[in-house]
Design a protein around this motif. Structure first.
Motif, PDB file in Angstrom:
ATOM      1  N   VAL A   1      -7.612 -13.534  -6.417  1.00  0.00           N
ATOM      2  CA  VAL A   1      -7.956 -12.684  -5.264  1.00  0.00           C
ATOM      3  C   VAL A   1      -6.752 -12.186  -4.480  1.00  0.00           C
ATOM      4  N   THR A   2      -5.772 -13.030  -4.229  1.00  0.00           N
ATOM      5  CA  THR A   2      -4.643 -12.551  -3.423  1.00  0.00           C
ATOM      6  C   THR A   2      -3.833 -11.521  -4.210  1.00  0.00           C
ATOM      7  N   ILE A   3      -3.757 -11.703  -5.533  1.00  0.00           N
ATOM      8  CA  ILE A   3      -3.043 -10.741  -6.368  1.00  0.00           C
ATOM      9  C   ILE A   3      -3.880  -9.466  -6.496  1.00  0.00           C
ATOM     10  N   GLN A   4      -5.198  -9.644  -6.584  1.00  0.00           N
ATOM     11  CA  GLN A   4      -6.091  -8.490  -6.609  1.00  0.00           C
ATOM     12  C   GLN A   4      -5.868  -7.629  -5.378  1.00  0.00           C
ATOM     13  N   ALA A   5      -5.744  -8.280  -4.216  1.00  0.00           N
ATOM     14  CA  ALA A   5      -5.524  -7.531  -2.975  1.00  0.00           C
ATOM     15  C   ALA A   5      -4.219  -6.741  -3.053  1.00  0.00           C
ATOM     16  N   GLN A   6      -3.186  -7.368  -3.599  1.00  0.00           N
ATOM     17  CA  GLN A   6      -1.900  -6.666  -3.770  1.00  0.00           C
ATOM     18  C   GLN A   6      -2.067  -5.428  -4.657  1.00  0.00           C
TER      19      GLN A   6
ATOM     20  N   GLU B   1      -4.093  -2.592  -3.093  1.00  0.00           N
ATOM     21  CA  GLU B   1      -3.281  -1.926  -2.073  1.00  0.00           C
ATOM     22  C   GLU B   1      -2.313  -0.939  -2.738  1.00  0.00           C
TER      23      GLU B   1
ATOM     24  N   ILE C   1     -14.947  -4.110  -4.049  1.00  0.00           N
ATOM     25  CA  ILE C   1     -13.800  -3.284  -4.430  1.00  0.00           C
ATOM     26  C   ILE C   1     -14.127  -1.815  -4.220  1.00  0.00           C
TER      27      ILE C   1
ATOM     28  N   ALA D   1     -16.149  -0.531  -2.027  1.00  0.00           N
ATOM     29  CA  ALA D   1     -16.112  -0.235  -0.591  1.00  0.00           C
ATOM     30  C   ALA D   1     -14.671  -0.047  -0.135  1.00  0.00           C
ATOM     31  N   GLU D   2     -13.782  -0.763  -0.762  1.00  0.00           N
ATOM     32  CA  GLU D   2     -12.398  -0.739  -0.343  1.00  0.00           C
ATOM     33  C   GLU D   2     -11.661   0.531  -0.760  1.00  0.00           C
TER      34      GLU D   2
END
Lengths: 322, 331
Positions: free
Chosen positions: B191-196, B199, B221, B223-224
């Protein structure tokens, strides 16, 4: 501390590698009460599955105590441990690879009984298999099917049936719904909740999916690189996350809502290697609040409000609530 | 949103794709219509087997030739029908005009070539550049995705999962494509890498002003990162509209079921609302609306007649006999 069904004290599991010990699980302690679900979250490689397996001694712990009903099972002989495992079962992540493709549903579920010498005859075992299939929602007509003929949801029901048929008290759920589509995932989550009420089961629920963990858990432990960094009631973790890693983890969940205003904490870099981990706090390298002390002293898990947190941001409370 | 114009970049009309397996015909996609504007990001959502990836592979014409067949339809891209292109012409389009990122970065990179070589190869296929410039461009691409240029001579196994996916993204963007198809680009990541990575993709999309199709099963994802969303079920789009409209006013029972299946982070639920049953066997789709056996609102007409698409408001399309919101519909 006899309120706990399972109590883990200073559990360590190191693996030997060429470059030194890999500290998969490094000195973790926690307890799970009877009938409770403890969720364990963290990124891949943080040691959550290893912890689950070490508790069942599928990996022999390097050090530590595992008290089940007050008895330290680490000291048990292999024979006694095998008997003990009837009470302690595990459901694996991938129902595509954890079931022997050459066994029928009947044989797969009856295998648990056979291995443990339960049931007098095949006939008697078949009766038990049928009963448990009904409990986990597998249609009786599937009894002679093979795993490849079934979808992921049904396969995972077989995995659950194999654990359940031994009447366990405690089940380690190792990412039981991660390989499933959302609709099927919801069906299995509901099933797990029902079974817990019906048989008064205690779960250790390992997952990287935070919304799933929140849904099913009473308490949640957040792991990072072999350590528990925060442990608290489910609501407390989500409403009031204290450890910077917990905060980052929560902020990186994509939420299916539009026009959501929230602060995102994007962590730089990757999870460091668990081989020869850095001294001090293992999160310090990615932490936006890192202080000089973080690089030197590894923080202990301390009571802070309603949570236990391992972080130098929170000084020890002298008059702890509990 | 801010960069979308009204010009259509991609227009899929009546696309049908079949697979032949063991003498049976699998209708993977049937009569699908979809269009994408310049600069738009479309989310493609559905369960395994809904036909999301098949549709994407049809656009690039990289469906496996033997078992699959595009039985009807047109795919218009920049005013040209891709289905009428020769193999040679398609090779010019792939990578240059349309790029694709696959789910698993561990398997989509060549393990025995340095990442620099792999990016250079991609650029070299479409642009005749001297070696030195190729290498410089590859290094620039790595920097674009946040990897130090010193790592250009490293092999894929020396990178972590998130870094590998960045390399794949660098490769896909190296020829400045008009359309990027990303097939579950973050599913294999933490998840934290997914967020990176999300982005990064958001920023690059803005910078390169490209259109994107994001295939995912994660409504979070969408929605983002997406402007519009298409919900697929059993080979067809059952609901389509802007993300805002669909998320706040979904009209298809399947869309509702998808949202209900996700455990909420805000409220405590004892049980999740689930829909019974499974996605249908694609060799033997139910009559009428393929969702009717699982649909809590199904009426007699749903089993008999496949619903036509209708517009609930301009740009919001639903394929259903019933009207979840108004109750008027076809009843």
């Amino acid at each position: 501390m006899s309120e706990y069904l399972l109590e883990v004290k200073n559990l360590k599991k190191y693996f030997k590698t060429k470059n030194g010990p890999l500290c998969a699980v490094d000195d973790i302690s926690f307890g799970i009460r009877k009938g409770e679900t403890l969720g364990v979250v963290g990124e891949s490689g943080c040691g959550k599955s290893t912890a689950g397996r070490a508790i069942l001694r599928l990996h022999e712990p390097t050090a530590g105590q595992i008290l089940f009903n007050g008895q330290d099972i680490v000291k048990y002989s292999p024979k006694k441990m095998k008997e003990m495992r009837r009470k302690m079962q595990i459901v694996f992540q991938d129902p595509y690879s954890s079931l022997n493709p050459r066994l029928s549903v009947q044989a797969l579920i009856a295998e648990s009984l056979r291995v443990n010498n339960i049931g007098k005859s095949d006939k008697e075992r078949e009766e038990q298999v049928k009963q448990v299939m009904d409990v986990v929602g597998l249609e009786e007509r599937l009894i002679n099917s093979y795993p490849h003929e079934l979808d992921g949801g049904r396969r995972q029901r077989i995995g659950i049936a194999r654990a359940l048929i031994l009447n366990p008290e405690f089940i380690v759920m190792d990412e039981p719904v991660s390989a499933l589509d959302v609709c099927i995932q919801a069906q299995i989550l509901n099933l797990l909740g029902r079974l817990q009420d019906q048989f008064n089961l205690t779960y250790m629920f390992i997952s990287h999916n935070l919304s799933v963990v929140k849904h099913i858990s009473d308490r949640i432990a957040v792991m990072h690189l072999g350590k528990i960094v925060e442990i608290a009631d489910s609501a407390e973790i989500f409403n009031n996350p204290r450890h910077p890693y917990t905060q980052a983890l929560l902020s990186s969940i994509p939420i299916p809502k539009v026009n959501l205003k929230r602060e995102r904490i994007i962590l730089e870099g990757d999870v460091p290697s668990p081989v020869n981990p850095p001294a001090g706090c293992r999160f310090a390298g990615r932490c936006r609040h890192a202080m000089p002390v973080c690089k030197e002293v590894c923080p202990e898990l301390k009571q802070c409000g309603n949570s236990q947190v391992a972080c130098h941001l929170y000084p020890a409370e002298e008059n702890s609530v509990r | 949103m801010e960069h979308t114009s009204n010009e259509k970049l991609l227009d899929i009309r009546d696309l049908s794709v079949e697979y032949h397996s063991n003498g049976k015909i699998v209708k993977a996609v049937s009569n699908l219509n979809l269009s994408l504007k310049k600069g738009e990001t479309l989310g493609f959502v559905g369960e395994t087997g809904a036909g999301k990836t098949t549709t994407a592979l049809s656009i690039l014409r990289i469906l496996p030739e033997l078992p699959s067949r595009i039985t009807s339809g047109e795919i218009w891209f920049n005013g040209e029908n891709l289905l009428l292109k020769s193999k040679k012409e398609m090779q010019q389009i792939r990578g240059k005009e349309i790029s694709m990122i696959f789910q698993d970065p561990m398997t989509s990179l060549d393990p025995v070539a340095t990442v620099g070589k792999q990016i250079e190869e991609m650029i070299g296929l479409h642009e005749k550049l001297p070696k030195k410039e190729l290498r410089e461009k590859a290094a620039q691409m790595l920097e674009q995705v946040g990897i130090k240029r010193e790592r250009i001579d490293d092999y894929p196994h020396q990178f972590s999962g998130g870094m590998k996916q960045r390399v794949v993204i660098a490769m896909a963007l190296s020829c400045n494509p008009n359309l990027l198809i990303a097939d579950e680009p973050t599913t294999a990541l933490n998840v934290t890498i997914q967020a990176q990575v999300l982005e990064l993709m958001k920023n690059l999309k803005r910078q390169y002003q490209m259109s994107m199709i994001m295939i995912t099963h994660d409504l979070g994802i969408v929605a983002e990162i997406c402007d519009s969303v298409a919900i697929m079920y059993a080979g067809n789009i059952v609901e389509y509209g802007t993300v805002e409209r669909v998320y706040e006013n979904f009209c298809h029972p399947y869309t509702e079921a998808l949202f209900d299946s996700i455990p909420s982070l805000d409220e405590d639920q004892e049980e999740l609302k689930v829909i019974a049953g499974l996605t249908p066997d694609p060799t033997n789709l139910p009559s009428g609306c393929p969702f009717h056996p699982r649909c809590p609102y199904a009426g007699p007409e749903c089993a008999q007649q496949a619903p036509e698409v209708r517009e609930t408001e301009p740009g919001h399309i639903v394929r259903c006999h019933k009207d979840l919101k108004g109750g008027s519909g076809n009843e």
